[in-house]
Design an enzyme around this catalytic site. Structure first.
Site, PDB file in Angstrom:
ATOM      1  N   SER A 121      -6.724  -4.242  -6.009  1.00  0.00           N
ATOM      2  CA  SER A 121      -5.343  -4.532  -5.634  1.00  0.00           C
ATOM      3  C   SER A 121      -5.119  -4.290  -3.822  1.00  0.00           C
ATOM      4  O   SER A 121      -5.437  -3.105  -4.308  1.00  0.00           O
ATOM      5  CB  SER A 121      -4.232  -3.917  -7.020  1.00  0.00           C
ATOM      6  OG  SER A 121      -2.623  -4.338  -6.021  1.00  0.00           O
ATOM      7  N   TYR A 145       0.295   3.086 -10.058  1.00  0.00           N
ATOM      8  CA  TYR A 145      -0.543   1.551 -10.096  1.00  0.00           C
ATOM      9  C   TYR A 145      -1.773   1.504 -10.008  1.00  0.00           C
ATOM     10  O   TYR A 145      -2.350   0.830  -9.906  1.00  0.00           O
ATOM     11  CB  TYR A 145       0.923   0.878 -10.427  1.00  0.00           C
ATOM     12  CG  TYR A 145      -0.231  -1.063 -10.310  1.00  0.00           C
ATOM     13  CD1 TYR A 145      -0.851  -1.083 -11.418  1.00  0.00           C
ATOM     14  CD2 TYR A 145      -0.474  -1.392  -9.040  1.00  0.00           C
ATOM     15  CE1 TYR A 145      -1.614  -2.503 -11.071  1.00  0.00           C
ATOM     16  CE2 TYR A 145      -0.942  -2.874  -9.520  1.00  0.00           C
ATOM     17  CZ  TYR A 145      -1.360  -3.277  -9.961  1.00  0.00           C
ATOM     18  OH  TYR A 145      -2.679  -4.467  -9.703  1.00  0.00           O
ATOM     19  N   LYS A 149      -5.815   1.326 -10.346  1.00  0.00           N
ATOM     20  CA  LYS A 149      -7.032   0.072 -10.030  1.00  0.00           C
ATOM     21  C   LYS A 149      -7.125   1.579  -8.668  1.00  0.00           C
ATOM     22  O   LYS A 149      -8.959   0.590  -9.226  1.00  0.00           O
ATOM     23  CB  LYS A 149      -5.533  -0.865  -9.015  1.00  0.00           C
ATOM     24  CG  LYS A 149      -5.290  -1.499  -9.605  1.00  0.00           C
ATOM     25  CD  LYS A 149      -6.003  -2.337 -10.810  1.00  0.00           C
ATOM     26  CE  LYS A 149      -5.483  -3.484 -11.591  1.00  0.00           C
ATOM     27  NZ  LYS A 149      -6.291  -3.617 -12.262  1.00  0.00           N
TER      28      LYS A 149
END
Ligand code: WQD
Length: 312
Positions: A121, A145, A149
């Protein structure tokens, strides 16, 4: 063409990747725990292994599959993906996204699988000041998050280097649109679905600030159609089958679109959109726009669809 183990294949992005891989002549088996995935997104003739990455039986499930079918590689999309939820529940994100990726790598290693396509991402860049964002800028994620990733990318890369496997990580920018109604994003937490909902219900969409240092004062993002994104996976899968390792690649259009431009595009597709300008959302950067030239060079992929296609 290859046979792929596609984790998260019942998700919004995963189901588009599944369709694109099959349309290109690949075969895929989906591994998904259906925690957020929908079985209705899967064509009837696709094999579904309903299993969590954190399950004790993952090794057995992957080993059993590899025992009866030649699996060329793993396309690993299964993950938790909400930035605010990751702030509230960081351990869930470390457990599922980092622990889950490690478990997938171990299961694949035990089954002799040596090609990995990892779903990453733009969140790995965090508060980068670079404009546009190339793959070489410093990765400074600002949310759990984004951290998970990035840690997942590291695990995939280090494992691949250690065992001589091939790998790539696709860093998605703002994914939107759908190739078919049944594949659409049902979460409606991102801008485009929220704007569509405002057009439908008449309930105003909130615009998070119009005093940003951008041309119209609203934030710029790089929106990429999920069908284009899925084609990037097909291109990456082809490179992996040649045992190339393209590494980390941005997937975007290299074009910034403002919040007001997204609203205008939805108005062209659906009619008037009520909106309300509110305070800036904490943590939002003014602009996150990809330099997507590397993926064009390395994989020959470039986005073909624009913001109006995403709204349609
Ligand atoms: C887009 C723009 C908002 C809602 C997030 C993750 C990122 C990736 C994609 C997973 C921003 C503005 C939004 C609203 C608004 N996720 N906005 N009103 O924050 O760019 O990226 O999703 O991989 O990692 O961080 O996406 O859709 O929330 O926002 O004005 O009600 O729309 O400020 O400029 P974001 P988004």
């Amino acid at each position: 063409m290859g046979t792929w183990l596609l984790t998260g294949g019942a998700g919004y992005i995963g189901s588009h990747v599944l369709r694109a891989l099959r349309d290109a002549g690949h075969d895929a088996v989906v591994l998904d725990d259906l925690s957020t995935g929908l079985v209705e997104r899967l064509p009837g003739d696709v094999e579904l292994l309903r299993c969590s990455l954190l399950s004790d039986s993952l090794d057995e499930v992957v080993g059993e599959l590899a025992g009866r079918r030649a699996v060329d590689g793993v396309v690993h999309l299964a993950a938790k993906k909400s930035v605010p939820e990751s702030v509230a529940r960081p351990l869930d994100y470390y457990e599922h996204n980092v622990g889950g990726t490690v478990a997938m790598l171990r299961a694949a290693a035990a089954a002799g699988i040596t090609r990995f396509l990892y779903s990453s991402s733009a969140a790995v860049y965090g508060e980068t000041s670079a404009e546009p964002v190339t793959e070489d800028v410093a990765t400074l994620p600002t949310s759990p998050y984004g951290e998970t990733k990035l840690a997942g990318e590291w695990a995939v890369r280090r494992h691949a280097e250690a065992v001589g496997a091939s790998w790539t990580a696709l860093r998605y920018f703002n994914v939107a649109g759908s190739a078919a109604p049944e594949l659409a994003d049902r979460g409606a937490t991102n801008l485009l679905p929220l704007v569509m909902r405002a057009a439908r219900t008449g309930e105003p969409v909130k615009v998070f600030g119009d005093d940003w240092p951008t041309p119209d004062g609203t934030c710029l993002r790089d929106y990429v159609h999920v069908a284009d994104l899925a084609e990037a996976h097909v291109a990456a899968a082809a490179a992996l089958l040649e045992d190339r390792s393209p590494g980390a690649l941005n997937v975007g259009r290299s074009e910034g679109t403002s919040v007001l431009e997204v609203i205008a595009a939805v108005e062209r597709a659906q009619g008037p959109v009520p909106r309300e300008i509110v305070e800036r959302r904490p943590g939002d950067p003014a602009r996150v726009v990809a330099d997507a030239s590397r993926i064009a060079e390395v994989l020959g992929w470039r986005a073909r669809l624009g913001i109006d296609d995403m709204c349609r």
